[in-house]
Design an enzyme around this catalytic site. Structure first.
Site, PDB file in Angstrom:
ATOM      1  N   CYS A  13       5.347   8.166 -14.604  1.00  0.00           N
ATOM      2  CA  CYS A  13       5.646   8.321 -16.029  1.00  0.00           C
ATOM      3  C   CYS A  13       7.095   8.734 -16.244  1.00  0.00           C
ATOM      4  O   CYS A  13       7.676   9.447 -15.421  1.00  0.00           O
ATOM      5  CB  CYS A  13       4.758   9.404 -16.624  1.00  0.00           C
ATOM      6  SG  CYS A  13       3.018   9.028 -16.504  1.00  0.00           S
ATOM      7  N   ARG A  15      10.815   3.130 -12.181  1.00  0.00           N
ATOM      8  CA  ARG A  15       9.910   4.112 -11.590  1.00  0.00           C
ATOM      9  C   ARG A  15       8.470   3.598 -11.543  1.00  0.00           C
ATOM     10  O   ARG A  15       7.640   4.169 -10.836  1.00  0.00           O
ATOM     11  CB  ARG A  15       9.940   5.397 -12.432  1.00  0.00           C
ATOM     12  CG  ARG A  15      11.280   6.073 -12.444  1.00  0.00           C
ATOM     13  CD  ARG A  15      11.440   6.942 -13.675  1.00  0.00           C
ATOM     14  NE  ARG A  15      10.472   8.010 -13.739  1.00  0.00           N
ATOM     15  CZ  ARG A  15      10.707   9.269 -13.423  1.00  0.00           C
ATOM     16  NH1 ARG A  15      11.907   9.608 -13.001  1.00  0.00           N
ATOM     17  NH2 ARG A  15       9.783  10.179 -13.532  1.00  0.00           N
ATOM     18  N   TRP A  26       2.357   5.717 -16.357  1.00  0.00           N
ATOM     19  CA  TRP A  26       1.734   5.186 -15.132  1.00  0.00           C
ATOM     20  C   TRP A  26       0.363   5.839 -15.075  1.00  0.00           C
ATOM     21  O   TRP A  26       0.263   7.060 -14.940  1.00  0.00           O
ATOM     22  CB  TRP A  26       2.600   5.560 -13.925  1.00  0.00           C
ATOM     23  CG  TRP A  26       2.143   4.967 -12.636  1.00  0.00           C
ATOM     24  CD1 TRP A  26       2.403   3.711 -12.164  1.00  0.00           C
ATOM     25  CD2 TRP A  26       1.361   5.620 -11.619  1.00  0.00           C
ATOM     26  NE1 TRP A  26       1.832   3.538 -10.937  1.00  0.00           N
ATOM     27  CE2 TRP A  26       1.185   4.684 -10.566  1.00  0.00           C
ATOM     28  CE3 TRP A  26       0.790   6.883 -11.488  1.00  0.00           C
ATOM     29  CZ2 TRP A  26       0.469   4.988  -9.410  1.00  0.00           C
ATOM     30  CZ3 TRP A  26       0.070   7.181 -10.338  1.00  0.00           C
ATOM     31  CH2 TRP A  26      -0.073   6.234  -9.315  1.00  0.00           C
ATOM     32  N   ASN A  43       4.763  14.251 -19.074  1.00  0.00           N
ATOM     33  CA  ASN A  43       4.694  13.876 -17.652  1.00  0.00           C
ATOM     34  C   ASN A  43       3.992  14.997 -16.911  1.00  0.00           C
ATOM     35  O   ASN A  43       4.206  16.173 -17.224  1.00  0.00           O
ATOM     36  CB  ASN A  43       6.100  13.767 -17.046  1.00  0.00           C
ATOM     37  CG  ASN A  43       6.754  12.447 -17.347  1.00  0.00           C
ATOM     38  OD1 ASN A  43       6.194  11.620 -18.057  1.00  0.00           O
ATOM     39  ND2 ASN A  43       7.939  12.258 -16.805  1.00  0.00           N
ATOM     40  N   GLY A  44       3.230  14.644 -15.876  1.00  0.00           N
ATOM     41  CA  GLY A  44       2.556  15.676 -15.083  1.00  0.00           C
ATOM     42  C   GLY A  44       1.056  15.595 -15.295  1.00  0.00           C
ATOM     43  O   GLY A  44       0.540  14.601 -15.803  1.00  0.00           O
ATOM     44  N   GLU A  74       5.732   0.475   9.093  1.00  0.00           N
ATOM     45  CA  GLU A  74       6.625   0.255   7.953  1.00  0.00           C
ATOM     46  C   GLU A  74       6.635  -1.219   7.543  1.00  0.00           C
ATOM     47  O   GLU A  74       6.627  -1.539   6.352  1.00  0.00           O
ATOM     48  CB  GLU A  74       8.042   0.756   8.312  1.00  0.00           C
ATOM     49  CG  GLU A  74       9.127   0.471   7.300  1.00  0.00           C
ATOM     50  CD  GLU A  74       8.884   1.033   5.907  1.00  0.00           C
ATOM     51  OE1 GLU A  74       7.903   1.766   5.691  1.00  0.00           O
ATOM     52  OE2 GLU A  74       9.682   0.703   5.012  1.00  0.00           O
ATOM     53  N   LYS A 114       5.500  -2.576   3.846  1.00  0.00           N
ATOM     54  CA  LYS A 114       6.365  -3.389   2.977  1.00  0.00           C
ATOM     55  C   LYS A 114       5.622  -4.637   2.519  1.00  0.00           C
ATOM     56  O   LYS A 114       5.674  -4.995   1.354  1.00  0.00           O
ATOM     57  CB  LYS A 114       7.651  -3.816   3.704  1.00  0.00           C
ATOM     58  CG  LYS A 114       8.692  -2.753   3.940  1.00  0.00           C
ATOM     59  CD  LYS A 114       9.440  -2.299   2.704  1.00  0.00           C
ATOM     60  CE  LYS A 114       8.758  -1.131   2.049  1.00  0.00           C
ATOM     61  NZ  LYS A 114       9.039   0.191   2.515  1.00  0.00           N
ATOM     62  N   GLU A 150       2.874  -3.750  -0.058  1.00  0.00           N
ATOM     63  CA  GLU A 150       3.368  -3.275  -1.344  1.00  0.00           C
ATOM     64  C   GLU A 150       3.831  -4.401  -2.251  1.00  0.00           C
ATOM     65  O   GLU A 150       3.535  -4.393  -3.432  1.00  0.00           O
ATOM     66  CB  GLU A 150       4.580  -2.353  -1.126  1.00  0.00           C
ATOM     67  CG  GLU A 150       4.242  -0.984  -0.648  1.00  0.00           C
ATOM     68  CD  GLU A 150       5.469  -0.082  -0.684  1.00  0.00           C
ATOM     69  OE1 GLU A 150       6.410  -0.340   0.090  1.00  0.00           O
ATOM     70  OE2 GLU A 150       5.481   0.869  -1.477  1.00  0.00           O
ATOM     71  N   HIS A 198      -9.371  -1.735  21.211  1.00  0.00           N
ATOM     72  CA  HIS A 198     -10.394  -0.728  20.884  1.00  0.00           C
ATOM     73  C   HIS A 198     -11.041  -0.995  19.522  1.00  0.00           C
ATOM     74  O   HIS A 198     -11.622  -0.103  18.932  1.00  0.00           O
ATOM     75  CB  HIS A 198      -9.787   0.674  20.930  1.00  0.00           C
ATOM     76  CG  HIS A 198      -9.307   1.030  22.307  1.00  0.00           C
ATOM     77  ND1 HIS A 198     -10.150   1.322  23.347  1.00  0.00           N
ATOM     78  CD2 HIS A 198      -8.056   1.084  22.820  1.00  0.00           C
ATOM     79  CE1 HIS A 198      -9.449   1.552  24.440  1.00  0.00           C
ATOM     80  NE2 HIS A 198      -8.176   1.412  24.146  1.00  0.00           N
ATOM     81  N   LYS A 246       7.821   4.400  -8.323  1.00  0.00           N
ATOM     82  CA  LYS A 246       8.921   4.691  -7.411  1.00  0.00           C
ATOM     83  C   LYS A 246       8.803   6.092  -6.827  1.00  0.00           C
ATOM     84  O   LYS A 246       9.053   6.323  -5.663  1.00  0.00           O
ATOM     85  CB  LYS A 246      10.257   4.510  -8.149  1.00  0.00           C
ATOM     86  CG  LYS A 246      11.497   4.773  -7.296  1.00  0.00           C
ATOM     87  CD  LYS A 246      11.619   3.745  -6.180  1.00  0.00           C
ATOM     88  CE  LYS A 246      12.682   4.091  -5.162  1.00  0.00           C
ATOM     89  NZ  LYS A 246      12.417   3.440  -3.865  1.00  0.00           N
TER      90      LYS A 246
END
Ligand code: M6R
Length: 606
Positions: A2, A27, A74, A98-99, A478, A482, A485, A501, A601
């Site tokens: 947000c 964001r 968000w 926000n929060g 990583e 990527k 995402e 395994h 973000k």
């Protein structure tokens, strides 16, 4: 996550609010809205989805005024729908938040019992309703806000606008960032300093417990009880989003290509002209440590896993690596000679920040590596090493990751030297090797044909597996992150030796397997795993040097040839093709690369 933007000015504010929301859009958000005081009084417009929907709505039903608040949401509590979008309002007051209000269920019950109806499923709507409840009891706006703040539990940044107080804004901060910017036109506020730069000459970061009352020519900051708090406006040093995309199609691609310069900046900062290391690095008490505990989330945590391999092998220092959301709720023993290291691009990730507070409370010495140096983590840790990545806009982290790696490698070398694991000469040799990274990165970024072709084969796949051994394992993690995402392809990463395994059951001719196998003592082991994949029909994409590619030629479908380099810097270089592969797969799929669905973000909620 947000974002809040607001202004109290002497000019028409609507386009400025939309500009502010645009600056916050990187964001991540799924709805947006504005409220302002027009000639008719308090009014708002909200829309689900991209900002274009809100601007389209404003074209149909314009809003004009000089004082207003705006928000990108968000979704946390409640779906991304118009009724859940901010600002939330009553006839008397509009609020953007926000929060998370942790006691919202209890407050909601209480307000419903007093006859207040809720339009949304959000925790945030409790705030304007509670303020209104206090106004109905005869309190002034200021008293109503103060009494509301006293009831809220959790973290918040709030801006509020009152119908019968048309030239004023109220703002409060507890745990979520809020910055005030000033110019001749008045005051602007945002949860992100970067959104204020082209509107402000000076800024002031609100602190927890601050309540601001603002007109276009006056700012008063008090605590939540009304006692004056002195805050100073300072010149703004925030960097804009570095002059847009500069010809690149996406911020992510631009940021991938910025990496040689970012590593150069990192080296220029931490290696002084006389060849010695920066005092911030040298003065760290690394030789007194018995253990380093690294805590982070997402990509930053994978940088931490790479650092574990470096620290243990080069510096002989045992390292634990933890995901912040797990660490913060574990009862971790805190030996006195342990240091806790927190890695974060934003410096505001809620879980990592909470883990930092948890460790500080437990008496641990804390060090943070952050890219945003005026962030909460930077100010709350005992020591801080800045990352020199510059502002990162793409939601998928790229240049911040390699900046983290370069800084962690320098930290490893300092530790190794202070632990007498390497000589001064060896330190110098390692630094010389590190100095070759920007050039090697440049060369790599100029040869992307194979990666584009590979992406063209890969983009229709539904799954992908990434394998690596030793220090190549976190690179596999990583690479898979990527791809997930930005292309929404399901990707899993495993240590190559772990394949047999369980995950090997998934291998067939429809499974692309990206194998990261740099030359070194583990190459032949990885080659055995590669053959196991080949024997089951997996479609193998191999990253190695020419000799490695030649050895595996009979079992490999696609080869990405990496240049020769010292093993020390392999993680920095082998990351680049993985980033580019994810980028081009997403490009062929046509996804929203810079703002992938559901992602933010900076994740400032738990
Ligand atoms: O700002 P931080 O480094 O603390 O963020 C941690 C993660 O949220 C972040 O790395 C996330 O995984 C990225 N989207 C990865 O590309």
């Amino acid at each position: 996550m947000c974002g809040i933007y607001a202004g109290v000015t002497n000019h028409s504010i609507t386009t400025h609010l939309i500009d502010g929301l645009n600056a916050l859009s990187y964001r991540g958000y799924d709805s947006a809205g504005i409220a302002l005081i027009s000639k008719q009084g308090l009014e708002r417009r909200r829309a689900k989805g991209k900002l274009d929907n809100l601007t389209g709505l404003l074209k149909q039903t314009p809003l004009e005024g000089k004082v207003g608040i705006a928000h990108t949401r968000w979704a946390t509590h409640g779906k991304p729908e118009c009724r859940n979008a901010h600002p939330h309002m009553t006839l008397e007051v509009a609020v953007a938040h926000n929060g998370i209000i942790e006691n919202y269920a209890e407050l909601r019950k209480e307000l419903e019992a007093c006859g207040f109806g809720f339009e949304s499923e959000t925790d945030s709507e409790t705030i304007p309703l509670l303020i209104t409840c206090y106004l109905h009891k005869g309190m002034t706006q200021c008293e109503a806000i103060q009494n509301t703040l006293a009831r809220l539990e959790g973290s918040f940044a709030i801006v509020a606008l009152f119908d019968n107080c048309p030239d004023q804004l109220f703002a409060a901060r507890q745990g979520s960032p809020l910055v005030i910017g000033h110019s001749d036109a008045g005051f602007y506020l945002s949860s992100d300093e970067n959104a204020l730069i082209d509107k402000s000459d000076a800024i002031c970061h609100m602190q927890d417990g601050d309540l601001a009352r603002i007109t276009h020519n006056r700012l008063i900051i008090t605590d939540f009880e009304g006692n004056i708090r002195k805050r100073v406006m300072t010149p703004s040093y925030a960097i804009s989003e570095e002059q847009g995309k500069q010809g690149y199609r996406h911020y992510m691609l631009k940021e991938i290509y910025q990496q040689p310069a970012v590593i150069q900046q990192t080296l220029d900062h931490y290696l002084q002209e006389d060849g010695t290391l920066h005092p911030d690095l040298k003065s760290l008490p690394m030789e007194s440590l018995c253990r380093l505990s690294i805590v982070a989330c997402g990509t930053s945590s994978y940088a931490g896993v790479v650092a574990k391999y470096w620290m243990e092998e080069i510096a002989g220092l045992p390292v634990d690596i933890d995901i912040a959301s797990e660490y913060r709720y574990r009862n971790t023993p805190y030996p006195p000679q342990q240091m806790a290291l927190f890695i974060s691009q934003s410096g505001e990730t809620a879980d990592t920040l909470a883990a930092l507070r948890h460790a500080s409370k437990g008496g641990q010495q804390t060090l943070s590596l952050v890219n945003v140096t005026n962030s909460s983590m930077a100010s709350e840790s005992d020591r801080m090493l800045p990352l020199l990545a510059g502002q990162e806009i793409g939601v998928a982290s790229t240049k911040a990751f390699t900046a983290q790696l370069a800084t962690l490698l320098l930290l490893t070398l300092v530790t190794a030297r202070s632990n007498r694991q390497i000589t001064q000469l060896q330190l110098q040799q390692h630094l010389n090797t590190l100095n070759t990274v920007p050039r090697l990165m440049d060369d790599l970024l100029n040869q992307t044909d194979t990666i584009r072709n590979t992406a063209q084969q890969l983009y229709r796949s539904e799954h992908a597996t990434y394998l690596g051994r030793g220090i190549a394992y976190p690179l596999a993690l990583e690479g898979a992150l990527k791809l997930k995402e930005i292309s929404y392809i399901h990707a899993q990463a495993y240590p190559a030796g772990e394949l047999k395994h369980g995950p090997i059951a998934l291998i067939d001719e429809r499974m692309p397997v990206i194998i990261i196998a740099p030359p070194g003592p583990l190459f032949s082991k990885t080659l055995s795993n590669l053959r196991e994949v080949h024997a089951r029909g997996g479609n193998i994409i191999l990253l190695s040097n020419q000799a490695g590619i030649d050895q595996a030629a009979d079992f490999t479908d696609t080869a990405i040839v990496m240049p020769e380099m010292d093993a020390l810097i392999q993680p920095l270089l082998y990351t680049l093709p993985l980033q580019l592969l994810a980028y081009y797969v997403a490009l062929y799929k046509g996804t929203d690369i810079d703002q992938p669905r559901n992602l933010a973000k900076s994740v400032t909620v738990e």
